[in-house]
Scaffold this motif. Structure first.
Motif, PDB file in Angstrom:
ATOM      1  N   MET A  85       0.859  -1.186   0.000  1.00 41.74           N
ATOM      2  CA  MET A  85       0.000   0.000   0.000  1.00 41.74           C
ATOM      3  C   MET A  85       0.896   1.236   0.000  1.00 41.74           C
ATOM      4  O   MET A  85       1.745   1.397   0.883  1.00 41.74           O
ATOM      5  N   ALA A  86       0.716   2.088  -0.991  1.00 41.84           N
ATOM      6  CA  ALA A  86       1.415   3.374  -1.051  1.00 41.84           C
ATOM      7  C   ALA A  86       0.348   4.458  -0.946  1.00 41.84           C
ATOM      8  O   ALA A  86      -0.434   4.649  -1.878  1.00 41.84           O
ATOM      9  N   ARG A  87       0.292   5.124   0.198  1.00 40.23           N
ATOM     10  CA  ARG A  87      -0.708   6.183   0.420  1.00 40.23           C
ATOM     11  C   ARG A  87      -0.055   7.551   0.176  1.00 40.23           C
ATOM     12  O   ARG A  87       0.918   7.902   0.820  1.00 40.23           O
ATOM     13  N   TYR A  88      -0.644   8.291  -0.747  1.00 36.78           N
ATOM     14  CA  TYR A  88      -0.193   9.635  -1.080  1.00 36.78           C
ATOM     15  C   TYR A  88      -1.151  10.606  -0.411  1.00 36.78           C
ATOM     16  O   TYR A  88      -2.337  10.624  -0.730  1.00 36.78           O
ATOM     17  N   GLU A  89      -0.626  11.396   0.528  1.00 34.55           N
ATOM     18  CA  GLU A  89      -1.479  12.315   1.290  1.00 34.55           C
ATOM     19  C   GLU A  89      -1.005  13.750   1.110  1.00 34.55           C
ATOM     20  O   GLU A  89       0.198  14.019   1.127  1.00 34.55           O
ATOM     21  N   THR A 116       5.675  15.582  -4.103  1.00 37.86           N
ATOM     22  CA  THR A 116       6.470  15.991  -5.263  1.00 37.86           C
ATOM     23  C   THR A 116       6.830  14.763  -6.101  1.00 37.86           C
ATOM     24  O   THR A 116       6.703  13.621  -5.649  1.00 37.86           O
ATOM     25  N   TRP A 117       7.328  15.020  -7.292  1.00 41.99           N
ATOM     26  CA  TRP A 117       7.783  13.906  -8.135  1.00 41.99           C
ATOM     27  C   TRP A 117       9.002  13.228  -7.522  1.00 41.99           C
ATOM     28  O   TRP A 117       9.179  12.027  -7.662  1.00 41.99           O
ATOM     29  N   PRO A 130       2.269  13.639 -15.503  1.00 39.74           N
ATOM     30  CA  PRO A 130       2.191  12.401 -14.724  1.00 39.74           C
ATOM     31  C   PRO A 130       2.470  11.163 -15.566  1.00 39.74           C
ATOM     32  O   PRO A 130       3.060  10.206 -15.093  1.00 39.74           O
ATOM     33  N   PHE A 131       2.061  11.185 -16.823  1.00 39.98           N
ATOM     34  CA  PHE A 131       2.261  10.042 -17.701  1.00 39.98           C
ATOM     35  C   PHE A 131       3.741   9.698 -17.827  1.00 39.98           C
ATOM     36  O   PHE A 131       4.132   8.541 -17.679  1.00 39.98           O
ATOM     37  N   GLY A 132       4.569  10.681 -18.071  1.00 43.94           N
ATOM     38  CA  GLY A 132       6.011  10.441 -18.231  1.00 43.94           C
ATOM     39  C   GLY A 132       6.658   9.909 -16.968  1.00 43.94           C
ATOM     40  O   GLY A 132       7.480   8.993 -17.013  1.00 43.94           O
ATOM     41  N   HIS A 133       6.281  10.463 -15.824  1.00 47.86           N
ATOM     42  CA  HIS A 133       6.846  10.001 -14.553  1.00 47.86           C
ATOM     43  C   HIS A 133       6.425   8.562 -14.257  1.00 47.86           C
ATOM     44  O   HIS A 133       7.256   7.735 -13.868  1.00 47.86           O
ATOM     45  N   ALA A 134       5.155   8.255 -14.450  1.00 42.20           N
ATOM     46  CA  ALA A 134       4.663   6.899 -14.184  1.00 42.20           C
ATOM     47  C   ALA A 134       5.269   5.889 -15.146  1.00 42.20           C
ATOM     48  O   ALA A 134       5.607   4.768 -14.765  1.00 42.20           O
ATOM     49  N   GLN A 135       5.450   6.291 -16.396  1.00 45.30           N
ATOM     50  CA  GLN A 135       6.047   5.387 -17.379  1.00 45.30           C
ATOM     51  C   GLN A 135       7.503   5.104 -17.027  1.00 45.30           C
ATOM     52  O   GLN A 135       7.968   3.969 -17.152  1.00 45.30           O
ATOM     53  N   LYS A 136       8.216   6.116 -16.571  1.00 45.61           N
ATOM     54  CA  LYS A 136       9.612   5.930 -16.181  1.00 45.61           C
ATOM     55  C   LYS A 136       9.721   4.942 -15.026  1.00 45.61           C
ATOM     56  O   LYS A 136      10.570   4.053 -15.034  1.00 45.61           O
ATOM     57  N   VAL A 137       8.848   5.059 -14.039  1.00 45.26           N
ATOM     58  CA  VAL A 137       8.854   4.140 -12.897  1.00 45.26           C
ATOM     59  C   VAL A 137       8.518   2.723 -13.367  1.00 45.26           C
ATOM     60  O   VAL A 137       9.176   1.765 -12.970  1.00 45.26           O
ATOM     61  N   ALA A 138       7.504   2.569 -14.206  1.00 45.31           N
ATOM     62  CA  ALA A 138       7.087   1.248 -14.679  1.00 45.31           C
ATOM     63  C   ALA A 138       8.199   0.560 -15.466  1.00 45.31           C
ATOM     64  O   ALA A 138       8.379  -0.653 -15.363  1.00 45.31           O
ATOM     65  N   SER A 139       8.977   1.317 -16.210  1.00 40.80           N
ATOM     66  CA  SER A 139      10.034   0.709 -17.020  1.00 40.80           C
ATOM     67  C   SER A 139      11.203   0.213 -16.175  1.00 40.80           C
ATOM     68  O   SER A 139      11.998  -0.598 -16.633  1.00 40.80           O
ATOM     69  N   PHE A 191      -2.644  15.297  -3.754  1.00 45.65           N
ATOM     70  CA  PHE A 191      -2.756  16.224  -4.879  1.00 45.65           C
ATOM     71  C   PHE A 191      -1.636  15.943  -5.871  1.00 45.65           C
ATOM     72  O   PHE A 191      -0.467  15.920  -5.491  1.00 45.65           O
ATOM     73  N   LEU A 192      -1.994  15.748  -7.115  1.00 40.91           N
ATOM     74  CA  LEU A 192      -1.021  15.472  -8.168  1.00 40.91           C
ATOM     75  C   LEU A 192      -0.129  16.690  -8.382  1.00 40.91           C
ATOM     76  O   LEU A 192      -0.625  17.805  -8.544  1.00 40.91           O
ATOM     77  N   PRO A 193       1.198  16.502  -8.377  1.00 45.87           N
ATOM     78  CA  PRO A 193       2.100  17.644  -8.591  1.00 45.87           C
ATOM     79  C   PRO A 193       2.020  18.168 -10.023  1.00 45.87           C
ATOM     80  O   PRO A 193       1.504  17.501 -10.919  1.00 45.87           O
TER      81      PRO A 193
END
Length: 129
Positions: free
Chosen positions: A16-20, A24-25, A62-71, A56-58
């Motif tokens: 579980m990763a809770r973002y509250e 930041t990125w 977001p797409f680029g950051h999430a894709q970088k993490v997934a790769s 709150f999304l910084p």
């Protein structure tokens, strides 16, 4: 830190990763590293629930950051379920899943943590049969 990482179940198969609040990125990337470190402590595949309902999304893409993490995810990492009440985030995820194959493999969207847990359980049942 506005991102909290912990096991979600006693089997240690869901993180579980809770973002509250505001995060930041850089904190996003650190949370991904923390999830990978936690996953490395068990010999089986894990899934992640990213609960962003109270965050709150910084600024930024977001797409680029999430894709970088997934790769960079290791073989132990299954898919990630993003929980958000935001139609913007859900719409972005749906469009991304149609355009980028790795996104479709690595990310799902849910409206609640309970729905995310059900999605993971359903996928595990399919794989087991």
């Amino acid at each position: 830190m506005p991102v909290h990482i912990q096991w979600d179940n006693p089997e240690k198969s869901i993180i579980m990763a809770r973002y509250e609040g505001r995060w930041t990125w850089e904190e996003f990337y650190q949370a991904a590293k923390d999830c990978e470190a936690l996953a490395a402590t068990v010999p089986h595949q894990i899934n992640i629930i990213a609960d962003m309902v109270d965050g709150f999304l910084p600024q930024g893409a977001p797409f680029g950051h999430a894709q970088k993490v997934a790769s960079h995810n290791g073989p132990q990492m299954g898919f990630i379920v993003v929980v958000s009440g935001s139609r913007f985030i859900q719409g972005l995820m749906n469009v991304s899943a149609r355009v980028v194959p790795v996104w479709r493999e690595k990310y799902r969207a849910a409206n609640s943590v309970e729905e995310a847990r059900r999605m993971i359980e359903e996928e595990r049942r399919k794989l087991a049969s």
